[in-house]
Each structure stands twice: as C-alpha cells, then as structure tokens.
Design an enzyme around this catalytic site. Structure first.
Site, PDB file in Angstrom:
ATOM      1  N   ASP A   1      -2.940  12.341  -3.215  1.00 13.02           N
ATOM      2  CA  ASP A   1      -3.120  13.782  -3.388  1.00 13.02           C
ATOM      3  C   ASP A   1      -3.545  14.052  -4.830  1.00 13.02           C
ATOM      4  O   ASP A   1      -2.824  13.708  -5.764  1.00 13.02           O
ATOM      5  CB  ASP A   1      -1.810  14.503  -3.082  1.00 13.02           C
ATOM      6  CG  ASP A   1      -1.986  16.015  -2.962  1.00 13.02           C
ATOM      7  OD1 ASP A   1      -2.907  16.561  -3.605  1.00 13.02           O
ATOM      8  OD2 ASP A   1      -1.193  16.640  -2.241  1.00 13.02           O
TER       9      ASP A   1
ATOM     10  N   LYS B   1      -4.983  21.877  -8.741  1.00  4.56           N
ATOM     11  CA  LYS B   1      -4.697  22.908  -9.736  1.00  4.56           C
ATOM     12  C   LYS B   1      -4.062  22.296 -10.984  1.00  4.56           C
ATOM     13  O   LYS B   1      -3.183  21.447 -10.888  1.00  4.56           O
ATOM     14  CB  LYS B   1      -3.762  23.960  -9.147  1.00  4.56           C
ATOM     15  CG  LYS B   1      -4.383  24.758  -8.015  1.00  4.56           C
ATOM     16  CD  LYS B   1      -3.416  25.801  -7.483  1.00  4.56           C
ATOM     17  CE  LYS B   1      -4.044  26.609  -6.346  1.00  4.56           C
ATOM     18  NZ  LYS B   1      -3.097  27.615  -5.798  1.00  4.56           N
TER      19      LYS B   1
ATOM     20  N   THR C   1     -13.231   4.078   5.642  1.00  2.81           N
ATOM     21  CA  THR C   1     -12.609   4.979   6.603  1.00  2.81           C
ATOM     22  C   THR C   1     -13.655   5.931   7.193  1.00  2.81           C
ATOM     23  O   THR C   1     -14.727   6.147   6.620  1.00  2.81           O
ATOM     24  CB  THR C   1     -11.501   5.814   5.945  1.00  2.81           C
ATOM     25  OG1 THR C   1     -12.092   6.701   4.977  1.00  2.81           O
ATOM     26  CG2 THR C   1     -10.489   4.916   5.241  1.00  2.81           C
ATOM     27  N   LYS C   2     -13.337   6.523   8.342  1.00  2.00           N
ATOM     28  CA  LYS C   2     -14.235   7.494   8.961  1.00  2.00           C
ATOM     29  C   LYS C   2     -14.457   8.680   8.018  1.00  2.00           C
ATOM     30  O   LYS C   2     -15.574   9.185   7.886  1.00  2.00           O
ATOM     31  CB  LYS C   2     -13.651   7.969  10.288  1.00  2.00           C
ATOM     32  CG  LYS C   2     -13.608   6.896  11.371  1.00  2.00           C
ATOM     33  CD  LYS C   2     -13.000   7.437  12.650  1.00  2.00           C
ATOM     34  CE  LYS C   2     -12.937   6.363  13.721  1.00  2.00           C
ATOM     35  NZ  LYS C   2     -12.304   6.866  14.968  1.00  2.00           N
ATOM     36  N   PHE C   3     -13.389   9.118   7.362  1.00  2.00           N
ATOM     37  CA  PHE C   3     -13.482  10.227   6.423  1.00  2.00           C
ATOM     38  C   PHE C   3     -14.420   9.868   5.274  1.00  2.00           C
ATOM     39  O   PHE C   3     -15.268  10.665   4.869  1.00  2.00           O
ATOM     40  CB  PHE C   3     -12.089  10.549   5.889  1.00  2.00           C
ATOM     41  CG  PHE C   3     -12.076  11.564   4.786  1.00  2.00           C
ATOM     42  CD1 PHE C   3     -12.145  12.921   5.058  1.00  2.00           C
ATOM     43  CD2 PHE C   3     -11.988  11.160   3.456  1.00  2.00           C
ATOM     44  CE1 PHE C   3     -12.142  13.854   4.037  1.00  2.00           C
ATOM     45  CE2 PHE C   3     -11.982  12.085   2.431  1.00  2.00           C
ATOM     46  CZ  PHE C   3     -12.050  13.437   2.725  1.00  2.00           C
ATOM     47  N   GLU C   4     -14.297   8.648   4.776  1.00  2.00           N
ATOM     48  CA  GLU C   4     -15.116   8.200   3.656  1.00  2.00           C
ATOM     49  C   GLU C   4     -16.585   8.056   4.063  1.00  2.00           C
ATOM     50  O   GLU C   4     -17.490   8.453   3.323  1.00  2.00           O
ATOM     51  CB  GLU C   4     -14.584   6.865   3.141  1.00  2.00           C
ATOM     52  CG  GLU C   4     -15.196   6.372   1.860  1.00  2.00           C
ATOM     53  CD  GLU C   4     -14.567   5.082   1.380  1.00  2.00           C
ATOM     54  OE1 GLU C   4     -15.081   4.509   0.401  1.00  2.00           O
ATOM     55  OE2 GLU C   4     -13.559   4.645   1.972  1.00  2.00           O
TER      56      GLU C   4
ATOM     57  N   GLU D   1       0.845  -1.196   0.000  1.00  2.00           N
ATOM     58  CA  GLU D   1       0.000   0.000   0.000  1.00  2.00           C
ATOM     59  C   GLU D   1       0.875   1.240   0.000  1.00  2.00           C
ATOM     60  O   GLU D   1       1.771   1.383   0.847  1.00  2.00           O
ATOM     61  CB  GLU D   1      -0.950   0.043   1.194  1.00  2.00           C
ATOM     62  CG  GLU D   1      -1.817   1.300   1.158  1.00  2.00           C
ATOM     63  CD  GLU D   1      -3.038   1.257   2.056  1.00  2.00           C
ATOM     64  OE1 GLU D   1      -3.546   2.336   2.404  1.00  2.00           O
ATOM     65  OE2 GLU D   1      -3.489   0.146   2.404  1.00  2.00           O
TER      66      GLU D   1
ATOM     67  N   ASP E   1       9.883   7.281  -0.145  1.00  2.00           N
ATOM     68  CA  ASP E   1       9.215   7.530  -1.420  1.00  2.00           C
ATOM     69  C   ASP E   1       8.877   6.181  -2.055  1.00  2.00           C
ATOM     70  O   ASP E   1       9.752   5.334  -2.255  1.00  2.00           O
ATOM     71  CB  ASP E   1      10.157   8.340  -2.321  1.00  2.00           C
ATOM     72  CG  ASP E   1       9.557   8.707  -3.662  1.00  2.00           C
ATOM     73  OD1 ASP E   1       8.614   8.037  -4.128  1.00  2.00           O
ATOM     74  OD2 ASP E   1      10.052   9.657  -4.285  1.00  2.00           O
TER      75      ASP E   1
ATOM     76  N   ASP F   1     -11.552  10.239  -3.960  1.00  2.00           N
ATOM     77  CA  ASP F   1     -12.815  10.925  -3.739  1.00  2.00           C
ATOM     78  C   ASP F   1     -12.893  12.208  -4.563  1.00  2.00           C
ATOM     79  O   ASP F   1     -13.748  13.058  -4.313  1.00  2.00           O
ATOM     80  CB  ASP F   1     -13.004  11.246  -2.248  1.00  2.00           C
ATOM     81  CG  ASP F   1     -11.880  12.088  -1.678  1.00  2.00           C
ATOM     82  OD1 ASP F   1     -10.878  12.328  -2.386  1.00  2.00           O
ATOM     83  OD2 ASP F   1     -11.994  12.515  -0.504  1.00  2.00           O
TER      84      ASP F   1
END
Length: 235
Positions: free
Chosen positions: A140, A144, A213-216, A65, A117, A176
């Site tokens: 990420d 822009k 996930t909690k965010f999802e 991952e 990395d 997302d």
C-alpha cells in the site's frame, strides 16, 4: 468454519500499522480448503520461533513474501521452484483462504502461510540470518502525505529485514507507484548494509522468478510503469 481454524489476522498492538484489514468473505471453496488444509499449511504467531529446517523437513533456501494478496503469484513461484521453500504473510483472510486451498489442491509441500502482521512474524518467529530473500510486492503506497508514516518501507522495517536475511540474501521490492519507488530508493541509499544490485539509484528489470500479474499486465498495456528494487545484504 470450525473455531479451531486460526484464520483471523494476528497482530500485536501498535500505535501505527502499515495495513488496514479489508472487508471480504471467503468463498465456500476457500472455506472448505482452509478447514481441510490449514493444519498443514497454516502458521501462527503463537507458535513462537520456528525451525525452518524442521518446518519443511530440509535445508533448502527460504523466501518470505509479505502481503501476497490473493496469493496467485506466490503460489506460482512455489510451483516453479520446488527446491525453494516459501513462507507467505498476509492479513486478508480471503487471500489466505485462497492460497491455502490452492496449495492443498496441488499438493505443494514447499509453502507455509501466516495470517498475521509481517513485522510481528519477522520479530517473533523467524531466526536471524536465515532467509534467502524477502519479497515485498505492491505494498500500500499510502498516497496522501499525512499517511506516508504508515508505509511499511521505513528504516525500522529495513533494519529488521537485514537481521533476518543471510549474507548475500536479497530484499526484493516492487511498486507501481513511482513516488513510492523513489521513496524506497531514498530509504535504501541510507542503508549501508545493503547494495543495489542494479547500481546506486537504479531500478532492476523484473526477475524471471516474479510472475507478471494480470493487474500488472493490464497496467503495462495502458502504459503504466512498475519499478523493481533488488538490494543485497553485504553486512
């Protein structure tokens, strides 16, 4: 923390990188966990090429991952799939500290971690045709347009992943950000060594192995979308 604990991010010089080292401090618990458990769970670019069977002491499938954040999802996957080995790669030290501390507390033996990395790790440390799955969740999106060149999902990255996956192995991406999902599809449609498991141009439902996930979950309640892409190596 002892200077002997290699927790600072490792990366080779590149003109363009797909990540930014975020600020943040480890909690005392994370710090203690790293000091105690990094010698077992931690891996370094300086280790060079690794033997996966020697590293884990078995020949179970290996999942990598990339960018696991604070590590809760990856930790849960390792708990849920004890017959699969996992390698997590992250450049954010607090996230590395958290997962190492939690893995040590739970006594997991099927998880190892790089603070480095991912492109360097794949290039220098992972053997070709060795991985069952590569996971890239919520990278990420570099919103822009002038920053799109920093997105990790580019041909160079896909070609590298293709070399590392075994035949039939899967690249699993999730985002997302719908424009990035569409951009991922555009990149992958040109890759003839992969096939879309959901059908050309389609997105896959979230597999059961990828924890919500909690965010999802919060995003779903607000009506936000998440797009999963699963591509199988066929050449």
């Amino acid at each position: 923390m002892s200077d002997s604990i290699p927790i600072k991010p490792e990366y080779r010089d590149k003109p363009i990188r797909s990540f930014v080292i975020r600020s943040g401090r480890m909690t005392e618990g994370q710090r203690r966990g790293v000091e105690e458990h990094w010698p077992y769970y931690g891996l370094s670019l300086e280790d060079g090429p690794i033997s996966l069977s020697d590293l884990f002491g078995n020949d179970a499938p290996v999942v990598v991952e990339i960018g696991f954040g604070m590590g809760d999802s990856l930790l849960q996957m390792a708990i849920d799939a004890p017959d699969t080995n996992f390698i997590g790669i992250e450049v954010h030290p607090p996230g590395v500290g958290r997962i190492v501390a939690n893995a040590g507390e739970k006594g997991l033996d099927n998880l190892r971690v790089y603070c480095a990395d991912a492109l360097d790790v794949l290039t220098e440390c992972i053997a070709d045709n060795s991985l069952e799955r590569v996971q890239l969740y919520f990278p990420d999106p570099w919103h822009k347009k002038k920053h799109n060149k920093r997105r990790i999902v580019q041909k160079r990255f896909i070609d590298l992943v293709q070399k590392k996956l075994r035949m039939g192995g899967v690249l699993h991406m999730a985002t997302d950000w719908e424009p990035y999902a569409e951009a991922m599809q555009e990149v992958m449609v040109e890759e003839k060594d992969f096939k879309n498991q959901a059908g050309e141009g389609e997105f896959s439902p979230r597999p059961e192995y990828r924890p919500l996930t909690k965010f999802e979950a919060r995003g779903q309640r607000l009506g936000h979308g998440v797009w999963d892409l699963l591509f199988e190596k066929i050449n």
